[in-house]
Design a protein around this motif. Sequence first.
Motif, PDB file in Angstrom:
ATOM      1  N   LEU A 124      33.102  39.310  53.525  1.00 51.12           N
ATOM      2  CA  LEU A 124      32.986  37.909  53.141  1.00 51.12           C
ATOM      3  C   LEU A 124      31.529  37.447  53.143  1.00 51.12           C
ATOM      4  O   LEU A 124      31.092  36.744  52.225  1.00 51.12           O
ATOM      5  CB  LEU A 124      33.829  37.035  54.072  1.00 51.12           C
ATOM      6  N   THR A 125      30.770  37.838  54.135  1.00 56.02           N
ATOM      7  CA  THR A 125      29.370  37.397  54.210  1.00 56.02           C
ATOM      8  C   THR A 125      28.568  37.905  53.009  1.00 56.02           C
ATOM      9  O   THR A 125      27.717  37.186  52.487  1.00 56.02           O
ATOM     10  CB  THR A 125      28.711  37.860  55.525  1.00 56.02           C
TER      11      THR A 125
ATOM     12  N   LEU B 114      29.726  35.838  49.879  1.00 53.10           N
ATOM     13  CA  LEU B 114      29.183  34.476  49.921  1.00 53.10           C
ATOM     14  C   LEU B 114      27.680  34.467  49.676  1.00 53.10           C
ATOM     15  O   LEU B 114      27.159  33.584  48.979  1.00 53.10           O
ATOM     16  CB  LEU B 114      29.518  33.808  51.257  1.00 53.10           C
TER      17      LEU B 114
ATOM     18  N   SER C 201      25.688  32.618  46.555  1.00 55.78           N
ATOM     19  CA  SER C 201      24.886  31.477  47.005  1.00 55.78           C
ATOM     20  C   SER C 201      23.666  31.202  46.125  1.00 55.78           C
ATOM     21  O   SER C 201      23.118  30.103  46.172  1.00 55.78           O
ATOM     22  CB  SER C 201      24.427  31.686  48.455  1.00 55.78           C
TER      23      SER C 201
ATOM     24  N   LEU D 285      38.800  40.777  44.887  1.00 57.61           N
ATOM     25  CA  LEU D 285      38.380  39.585  45.627  1.00 57.61           C
ATOM     26  C   LEU D 285      39.574  38.767  46.089  1.00 57.61           C
ATOM     27  O   LEU D 285      39.606  38.271  47.218  1.00 57.61           O
ATOM     28  CB  LEU D 285      37.442  38.735  44.766  1.00 57.61           C
ATOM     29  N   GLU D 286      40.578  38.641  45.232  1.00 52.52           N
ATOM     30  CA  GLU D 286      41.771  37.873  45.586  1.00 52.52           C
ATOM     31  C   GLU D 286      42.546  38.565  46.708  1.00 52.52           C
ATOM     32  O   GLU D 286      43.070  37.905  47.613  1.00 52.52           O
ATOM     33  CB  GLU D 286      42.660  37.668  44.358  1.00 52.52           C
TER      34      GLU D 286
ATOM     35  N   PHE E  72      40.105  38.073  49.892  1.00 52.95           N
ATOM     36  CA  PHE E  72      39.775  36.692  50.249  1.00 52.95           C
ATOM     37  C   PHE E  72      40.561  35.741  49.332  1.00 52.95           C
ATOM     38  O   PHE E  72      39.999  35.168  48.396  1.00 52.95           O
ATOM     39  CB  PHE E  72      38.261  36.446  50.116  1.00 52.95           C
TER      40      PHE E  72
ATOM     41  N   GLY F 237      42.068  33.072  47.129  1.00 56.07           N
ATOM     42  CA  GLY F 237      41.637  31.753  46.695  1.00 56.07           C
ATOM     43  C   GLY F 237      40.140  31.537  46.623  1.00 56.07           C
ATOM     44  O   GLY F 237      39.688  30.539  46.063  1.00 56.07           O
ATOM     45  N   LEU F 238      39.354  32.436  47.183  1.00 58.61           N
ATOM     46  CA  LEU F 238      37.909  32.220  47.254  1.00 58.61           C
ATOM     47  C   LEU F 238      37.267  32.151  45.875  1.00 58.61           C
ATOM     48  O   LEU F 238      36.593  31.170  45.549  1.00 58.61           O
ATOM     49  CB  LEU F 238      37.227  33.309  48.086  1.00 58.61           C
ATOM     50  N   ILE F 239      37.452  33.166  45.056  1.00 56.92           N
ATOM     51  CA  ILE F 239      36.749  33.206  43.774  1.00 56.92           C
ATOM     52  C   ILE F 239      37.225  32.073  42.873  1.00 56.92           C
ATOM     53  O   ILE F 239      36.429  31.460  42.159  1.00 56.92           O
ATOM     54  CB  ILE F 239      36.833  34.593  43.098  1.00 56.92           C
TER      55      ILE F 239
ATOM     56  N   SER G 161      38.243  29.141  43.869  1.00 57.99           N
ATOM     57  CA  SER G 161      37.636  27.909  44.392  1.00 57.99           C
ATOM     58  C   SER G 161      36.172  27.807  43.992  1.00 57.99           C
ATOM     59  O   SER G 161      35.693  26.746  43.604  1.00 57.99           O
ATOM     60  CB  SER G 161      37.729  27.868  45.918  1.00 57.99           C
ATOM     61  N   VAL G 162      35.471  28.912  44.088  1.00 54.55           N
ATOM     62  CA  VAL G 162      34.042  28.914  43.726  1.00 54.55           C
ATOM     63  C   VAL G 162      33.885  28.621  42.241  1.00 54.55           C
ATOM     64  O   VAL G 162      33.067  27.790  41.841  1.00 54.55           O
ATOM     65  CB  VAL G 162      33.395  30.264  44.093  1.00 54.55           C
TER      66      VAL G 162
END
Length: 107
Positions: free
Chosen positions: A17-18, A21, A25, A89-90, A93, A95-97, A99-100
Amino acid sequence: MASDTDLHHPARHDLRLTDVLFALSDPERLAIVRQLSDGPLEMAQCYLSDPSMPKSTKSHLMKVLREAGVIRNEPLGRGRRLSIRHDDLEARFPGLIGSVLGASVDA
Protein backbone atom coordinates in the motif's frame (compact mmCIF):
# COMPACT_ATOMS: atom_id res chain seq x y z
CA MET A 1 12.01 -17.41 -20.98
CA ALA A 2 11.99 -13.63 -20.43
CA SER A 3 13.47 -11.42 -23.10
CA ASP A 4 15.53 -8.28 -22.65
CA THR A 5 12.41 -6.21 -23.37
CA ASP A 6 10.45 -7.73 -20.46
CA LEU A 7 10.37 -5.53 -17.38
CA HIS A 8 9.88 -6.77 -13.82
CA HIS A 9 6.38 -6.35 -12.42
CA PRO A 10 5.76 -7.20 -8.76
CA ALA A 11 3.47 -10.14 -8.11
CA ARG A 12 0.02 -9.33 -6.77
CA HIS A 13 0.88 -10.57 -3.27
CA ASP A 14 3.97 -8.33 -3.23
CA LEU A 15 2.07 -5.08 -3.81
CA ARG A 16 2.46 -2.74 -0.85
CA LEU A 17 0.00 0.00 0.00
CA THR A 18 2.76 2.48 0.85
CA ASP A 19 4.40 1.97 -2.57
CA VAL A 20 1.09 2.36 -4.42
CA LEU A 21 0.19 5.51 -2.49
CA PHE A 22 3.65 6.97 -3.06
CA ALA A 23 3.42 6.28 -6.80
CA LEU A 24 0.01 7.95 -6.98
CA SER A 25 1.08 10.95 -4.86
CA ASP A 26 2.94 12.70 -7.68
CA PRO A 27 0.70 14.86 -9.92
CA GLU A 28 2.43 13.75 -13.16
CA ARG A 29 2.25 10.06 -12.25
CA LEU A 30 -1.40 10.43 -11.25
CA ALA A 31 -2.10 12.18 -14.57
CA ILE A 32 -0.59 9.20 -16.41
CA VAL A 33 -2.79 6.76 -14.47
CA ARG A 34 -5.84 8.91 -15.23
CA GLN A 35 -4.98 8.73 -18.94
CA LEU A 36 -4.89 4.94 -18.68
CA SER A 37 -8.22 4.73 -16.86
CA ASP A 38 -10.13 4.36 -20.16
CA GLY A 39 -7.91 1.49 -21.28
CA PRO A 40 -4.38 0.64 -22.37
CA LEU A 41 -2.29 3.14 -24.31
CA GLU A 42 1.02 3.04 -26.07
CA MET A 43 3.67 4.79 -24.00
CA ALA A 44 4.16 7.36 -26.77
CA GLN A 45 0.46 8.32 -26.50
CA CYS A 46 0.77 9.24 -22.81
CA TYR A 47 1.53 12.91 -22.41
CA LEU A 48 2.89 14.99 -19.56
CA SER A 49 1.50 18.38 -18.56
CA ASP A 50 4.91 19.91 -19.31
CA PRO A 51 5.85 18.92 -22.89
CA SER A 52 9.40 20.21 -22.38
CA MET A 53 10.02 17.53 -19.74
CA PRO A 54 12.83 15.18 -20.85
CA LYS A 55 12.02 11.66 -22.05
CA SER A 56 14.16 10.33 -19.23
CA THR A 57 11.82 11.95 -16.70
CA LYS A 58 8.79 10.40 -18.39
CA SER A 59 10.52 7.01 -18.31
CA HIS A 60 11.28 7.44 -14.61
CA LEU A 61 7.64 8.28 -13.86
CA MET A 62 6.57 5.10 -15.67
CA LYS A 63 9.18 3.08 -13.79
CA VAL A 64 7.91 4.25 -10.38
CA LEU A 65 4.33 3.33 -11.35
CA ARG A 66 5.42 -0.09 -12.68
CA GLU A 67 7.62 -0.96 -9.71
CA ALA A 68 4.80 -0.02 -7.31
CA GLY A 69 2.48 -2.35 -9.21
CA VAL A 70 0.11 0.37 -10.43
CA ILE A 71 0.71 -0.18 -14.15
CA ARG A 72 1.82 -2.94 -16.47
CA ASN A 73 4.40 -1.95 -19.12
CA GLU A 74 4.73 -4.55 -21.87
CA PRO A 75 6.41 -4.64 -25.26
CA LEU A 76 4.19 -3.88 -28.25
CA GLY A 77 6.07 -3.96 -31.51
CA ARG A 78 8.78 -1.32 -31.29
CA GLY A 79 6.97 0.51 -28.49
CA ARG A 80 5.48 -0.21 -25.08
CA ARG A 81 1.87 -0.73 -24.03
CA LEU A 82 0.77 0.61 -20.64
CA SER A 83 -2.26 -0.47 -18.64
CA ILE A 84 -3.50 -0.13 -15.09
CA ARG A 85 -3.36 -3.32 -13.02
CA HIS A 86 -7.01 -2.94 -11.97
CA ASP A 87 -7.56 -6.58 -10.98
CA ASP A 88 -4.40 -6.81 -8.89
CA LEU A 89 -4.97 -3.46 -7.19
CA GLU A 90 -8.62 -4.26 -6.47
CA ALA A 91 -7.70 -7.67 -5.04
CA ARG A 92 -5.06 -6.21 -2.70
CA PHE A 93 -6.66 -2.85 -1.85
CA PRO A 94 -10.42 -2.99 -2.57
CA GLY A 95 -11.83 0.33 -3.76
CA LEU A 96 -8.54 2.21 -3.68
CA ILE A 97 -7.88 2.73 -7.38
CA GLY A 98 -11.52 3.54 -8.06
CA SER A 99 -11.52 6.13 -5.28
CA VAL A 100 -8.30 7.71 -6.51
CA LEU A 101 -9.48 7.86 -10.11
CA GLY A 102 -12.92 9.11 -9.07
CA ALA A 103 -11.55 11.92 -6.93
CA SER A 104 -11.66 15.45 -8.28
CA VAL A 105 -8.43 16.59 -9.91
CA ASP A 106 -8.46 19.71 -7.72
CA ALA A 107 -9.14 17.80 -4.50
